[in-house]
Write an enzyme that holds these catalytic residues in place. Structure first.
Site: not given
Ligand code: ASP
Length: 341
Positions: A210, A238-241, A262-263
């Protein structure tokens, strides 16, 4: 003591004070400062020297571009967007070209951007054909009254504003396909229909990359931008952070923060905003706040953040094996690192 001696003595002590003042110079505050990341988790420490070098070169190139723009007086917002675009275009990172695959072997990209000087922000989630999601996020911020557009609606907006589009397969890379196969194999072996347990940590080998950038410009304005392909093998839209303001990305007049990891954890703990709130209401320095959240709230291997405050202090804090990162400021700092030094 004779008058002459007293005069000579006071003269010497004045000199002494002047000398000691000069000999311990206080570093001037930087007029601009920038940090970027290319993801936490990272290559294993055993990664070949060549692999590590390739990533360093990629980080340096982006950091150098950011430095030049800041020296020219560009705004924090423009610089954060420009740097993230460079990292999105670079196949070494999990954003734009080189993004990870979802469970179906496709790419769904998330990104956001925030202008700390106005609190304006924009984000997109689950876009599939937008070459540079961070720029679409900026257009959401500037051309709509909304903050976050997702999926089909975000694609339609992309058509309306005319950003560059590509086929979904354009984001493919062989390496990420191999990793997807590993993840799906493992899932089959474990016989888990829903993937890993809700609170299971991600496998940091799978998802690194990321990208994000935080900036303080010459006018003291702060901005943050973050972009990602998310987690390998992710499911059901799925949507992350990264596109969630206050979780994986945040900027105000005091701090700018971009996260990676880990989002789900970053969303639960509103990581980026929590760091800002500790500085704003808790009287912590940026470094204290960042370390308290990364090492005290997140779990080991959850990831890390980069941040800058209005004084131009830079922080990179992570609890994974490493984090691709680069830090630079107007005082001559220019450093790129992956693991602990
Ligand atoms: N934070 C990102 C997500 O969860 C993934 C990552 O940073 O590796 O979508």
């Amino acid at each position: 003591m004779s008058i002459r001696l007293v005069v000579a003595f006071s003269f010497l002590s004045v000199l002494g004070v002047a000398f000691s003042a000069c000999s311990t110079p206080v570093a001037a505050r930087p007029t601009w400062a920038i940090a970027l990341h290319g993801g936490a988790g990272t290559l294993e420490r055993s990664a070949s020297v060549e692999q590590q070098q390739e990533h360093r070169v990629a980080l340096e190139r982006a950091l150098q571009a950011g430095r030049e723009r800041l020296q020219r007086g560009e705004s924090a917002l423009d610089v954060a967007e420009a740097v993230v675009r460079i990292l999105e275009d670079d196949p070494h990172f999990n954003a734009g070209k080189g993004a990870v695959f979802n469970e179906k072997g496709e790419h769904e990209l998330d990104a956001s951007i925030m202008d700390g000087s106005t609190m304006a922000c924009g984000a997109v989630a689950g876009v599939r054909t937008v070459k540079n999601p961070v720029s679409l996020a900026r257009l959401v911020m500037e051309k709509t009254r909304h903050v976050l557009l997702m999926g089909e609606g975000a694609e339609q907006f992309a058509t309306l504003v005319g950003v560059e589009r590509v086929e979904n397969t354009w984001f493919d890379t062989e390496y990420r396909r191999k990793v997807l196969q590993e993840v799906l194999e493992e899932r089959k072996l474990k016989g888990s229909a829903l993937g890993s347990a809700r609170n299971a940590p991600r496998d940091p080998r799978h998802d690194y990359g990321t990208v994000g950038c935080v900036v303080r410009d010459q006018n003291g304005r702060l901005a943050a931008a973050t972009s990602t392909g998310g987690l390998t093998g992710k499911r059901w839209g799925r949507v992350g952070d990264a596109p969630i303001v206050g979780a994986g990305n945040y900027a105000d007049g005091i701090v700018a923060v971009s996260g990676t990891g880990t989002g789900e954890q970053f969303i639960r703990h509103t990581v980026a905003r929590s760091i800002g709130a500790r500085v704003q209401f808790g009287g912590q320095s940026l470094a204290e706040a960042a370390n308290a959240v990364v090492h005290g709230v997140l779990r080991p291997d959850d990831g890390g953040i980069i941040a800058v405050d209005r004084e131009g202090n830079l922080v990179a804090s992570y609890n994974s094996t490493g984090m691709y990162r680069g830090l630079a400021d107007s005082n001559g700092r220019f450093e790129v690192a992956i693991f602990e030094k």
